[in-house]
Design an enzyme around this catalytic site. Structure first.
Site, PDB file in Angstrom:
ATOM      1  N   THR A 140       0.817  -1.208   0.000  1.00  0.00           N
ATOM      2  CA  THR A 140       0.000   0.000   0.000  1.00  0.00           C
ATOM      3  C   THR A 140       0.853   1.260   0.000  1.00  0.00           C
ATOM      4  O   THR A 140       1.907   1.325   0.641  1.00  0.00           O
ATOM      5  CB  THR A 140      -0.922  -0.004   1.229  1.00  0.00           C
ATOM      6  OG1 THR A 140      -1.719  -1.186   1.215  1.00  0.00           O
ATOM      7  CG2 THR A 140      -1.836   1.202   1.243  1.00  0.00           C
ATOM      8  N   ALA A 158      -2.117   4.545  -3.471  1.00  0.00           N
ATOM      9  CA  ALA A 158      -2.322   3.231  -4.096  1.00  0.00           C
ATOM     10  C   ALA A 158      -2.658   2.222  -3.010  1.00  0.00           C
ATOM     11  O   ALA A 158      -1.762   1.629  -2.409  1.00  0.00           O
ATOM     12  CB  ALA A 158      -1.081   2.792  -4.868  1.00  0.00           C
ATOM     13  N   GLY A 159      -3.962   2.063  -2.755  1.00  0.00           N
ATOM     14  CA  GLY A 159      -4.410   1.089  -1.776  1.00  0.00           C
ATOM     15  C   GLY A 159      -5.064  -0.075  -2.482  1.00  0.00           C
ATOM     16  O   GLY A 159      -4.397  -0.989  -2.966  1.00  0.00           O
ATOM     17  N   ILE A 191     -25.235  -4.740  24.111  1.00  0.00           N
ATOM     18  CA  ILE A 191     -25.652  -5.618  25.210  1.00  0.00           C
ATOM     19  C   ILE A 191     -25.038  -5.157  26.530  1.00  0.00           C
ATOM     20  O   ILE A 191     -25.695  -5.162  27.587  1.00  0.00           O
ATOM     21  CB  ILE A 191     -25.262  -7.081  24.904  1.00  0.00           C
ATOM     22  CG1 ILE A 191     -26.136  -7.627  23.759  1.00  0.00           C
ATOM     23  CG2 ILE A 191     -25.394  -7.962  26.144  1.00  0.00           C
ATOM     24  CD1 ILE A 191     -25.669  -8.965  23.223  1.00  0.00           C
ATOM     25  N   GLU A 242      -6.070  -5.952   3.705  1.00  0.00           N
ATOM     26  CA  GLU A 242      -5.901  -7.088   2.785  1.00  0.00           C
ATOM     27  C   GLU A 242      -7.091  -7.240   1.825  1.00  0.00           C
ATOM     28  O   GLU A 242      -7.514  -8.353   1.502  1.00  0.00           O
ATOM     29  CB  GLU A 242      -5.637  -8.381   3.564  1.00  0.00           C
ATOM     30  CG  GLU A 242      -4.334  -8.298   4.351  1.00  0.00           C
ATOM     31  CD  GLU A 242      -3.723  -9.633   4.679  1.00  0.00           C
ATOM     32  OE1 GLU A 242      -3.831 -10.569   3.871  1.00  0.00           O
ATOM     33  OE2 GLU A 242      -3.122  -9.734   5.762  1.00  0.00           O
ATOM     34  N   GLU A 302     -15.462  -3.928  -0.580  1.00  0.00           N
ATOM     35  CA  GLU A 302     -15.829  -3.629  -1.964  1.00  0.00           C
ATOM     36  C   GLU A 302     -14.998  -4.465  -2.941  1.00  0.00           C
ATOM     37  O   GLU A 302     -15.517  -4.966  -3.945  1.00  0.00           O
ATOM     38  CB  GLU A 302     -15.647  -2.136  -2.251  1.00  0.00           C
ATOM     39  CG  GLU A 302     -16.626  -1.230  -1.524  1.00  0.00           C
ATOM     40  CD  GLU A 302     -16.334  -1.047  -0.038  1.00  0.00           C
ATOM     41  OE1 GLU A 302     -17.217  -0.586   0.687  1.00  0.00           O
ATOM     42  OE2 GLU A 302     -15.207  -1.380   0.400  1.00  0.00           O
TER      43      GLU A 302
END
Length: 378
Positions: free
Chosen positions: A124, A128-129, A333, A359, A363
């Site tokens: 990454t 740029a991922g 809860i 990772e 999407e």
């Protein structure tokens, strides 16, 4: 899938270790943003970092599913230590095992497999991922050295006291991305200060910069121009392992919510007597079972050398989104106590969100699944 007696015994060993060596300290490590090197080394001594690797490099030659069991059990008590294990194996050592020369394996694997050292995975970048093909980091071959310039972002295990290498992707020519191993401490390789993160506070995460960083030409990992393809293959395995991480936190939410529902009284009775709470716990049980089944189905396919790209995407998508839902439900809860940082579910809630991102985002998983269905999606 059915686990062997040996795997179930191993699960118990890891659970006992996690309960005794990690669980009592997890809240303090999270609070102090402390990376417990001594415990990571102890995980190495237990053999966790060497599980899927051949005995000739110091590993135990275990199935990939067994590694997932270890990640699940560590993740049940502390997601930070579980991602340290997952990344150390899958992103640090595995690229060397899968694509390295024998000389590279002999040089770097023994310490990585033994857990004496950690490796990072530099894919990454700030721009740029998910679009990893947008890599801008460059590597120019000058004589017998690669000269690397660029930046990497959000890199796990990249700045610890025992980090030995980071494998980075870099443009080595027009339309060409290659993978290159950069040893820690190489001049021109700078580890930036740690990030301030929502969760995973006890995990090591940094940005990296490379300014005329020179490494030997022999540090090229695999064939020139194949780095992008190599790292995509590594990510397929990593997605199953991240799903196992998610299973661990869902299981933790289930166990802690049931225990709290039995013992917390309101209006003269245990809150678990109320259908709203009882049904929420039931939903947590369903999520845990479903996420576990999908995760180990993908792991079994990988162990049988069968295609598993779609199954990995399905497992990661369902398990990680279920983890975010499960941690939110558990926090609800617990009510006001769930909002307090000293309550484990608060830590689980903060830790879970990254599972939908790291990772491969949700999407991207949907994109992978859609393509596997034959849809012409771009």
């Amino acid at each position: 899938m059915e686990f062997s007696d040996e795997q179930e015994q191993f699960r118990k060993v890891v659970r006992d270790f996690a309960e005794s060596a990690i669980a009592p300290h997890a809240e303090a490590w999270d609070r102090d943003h402390y990376f417990p090197v001594d415990v990571v080394l102890a995980m190495g001594e237990l053999g966790l970092f060497g599980l899927p690797f051949p005995e000739e490099y110091g590993g135990s030659g275990a199935e990939f599913a067994t590694l997932c069991l270890a990640i699940e059990e560590v993740g049940r008590v502390d997601q930070s230590l579980a991602i340290t294990l997952e990344a150390g194996v899958g992103l640090g050592a595995n690229p060397i095992m899968q694509f390295g020369t024998e000389a590279q394996r002999q040089k770097w694997l023994p310490d990585l497999v033994a857990g004496r050292a950690l490796g990072g995975f530099g894919l990454t970048e700030p721009d740029a991922g998910s679009d990893a093909g947008g890599t801008r980091t460059s590597a120019t071959l000058e004589g017998d050295e690669w000269v690397i310039n660029g930046e990497k972002a959000f890199i796990t295990n990249s700045g610890t006291d025992i980090t030995s290498i980071v494998t980075v992707t870099a443009r080595t020519g027009p339309g060409e991305i290659s993978a290159i191993v950069v040893p820690a401490g190489t001049p021109g390789f700078v580890v930036q200060p740690p990030y301030r993160k929502m969760g995973w506070h006890a995990s090591d995460t940094h940005g990296l910069t490379f300014a005329d960083c020179r490494v030997p030409a022999d540090n090229l990992l695999g064939a020139r121009g194949q780095g992008f393809r190599q790292f995509l293959a590594i990510l397929d395995e990593g997605r199953v392992a991240i799903a196992a991480l998610a299973v661990g936190v869902i299981q933790a939410c289930l166990e802690q919510s049931v225990e709290y529902a039995k013992n917390r009284n309101a209006f003269g009775r245990a809150i678990g007597a109320n259908q709203a709470v009882a049904f929420a716990c039931s939903d947590l049980a369903v999520m845990a079972d479903a996420a576990r089944a999908l995760t180990y189905r993908a792991a079994a396919l990988k162990d049988q050398d069968m295609p598993f790209k779609q199954e990995a995407a399905v497992a990661k998508l369902y398990a990680t989104e279920a983890a975010v839902t499960a941690t939110r439900m558990a926090t609800q809860i617990f009510g006001g106590y769930g909002f307090m940082d000293e309550t484990p579910v608060a830590r689980h809630y903060r830790d879970a969100k990254i599972l939908e991102i790291g990772e491969g985002t949700s999407e991207i998983q949907r994109l992978v699944i859609a393509r596997s269905l034959g849809l012409p999606v771009e």
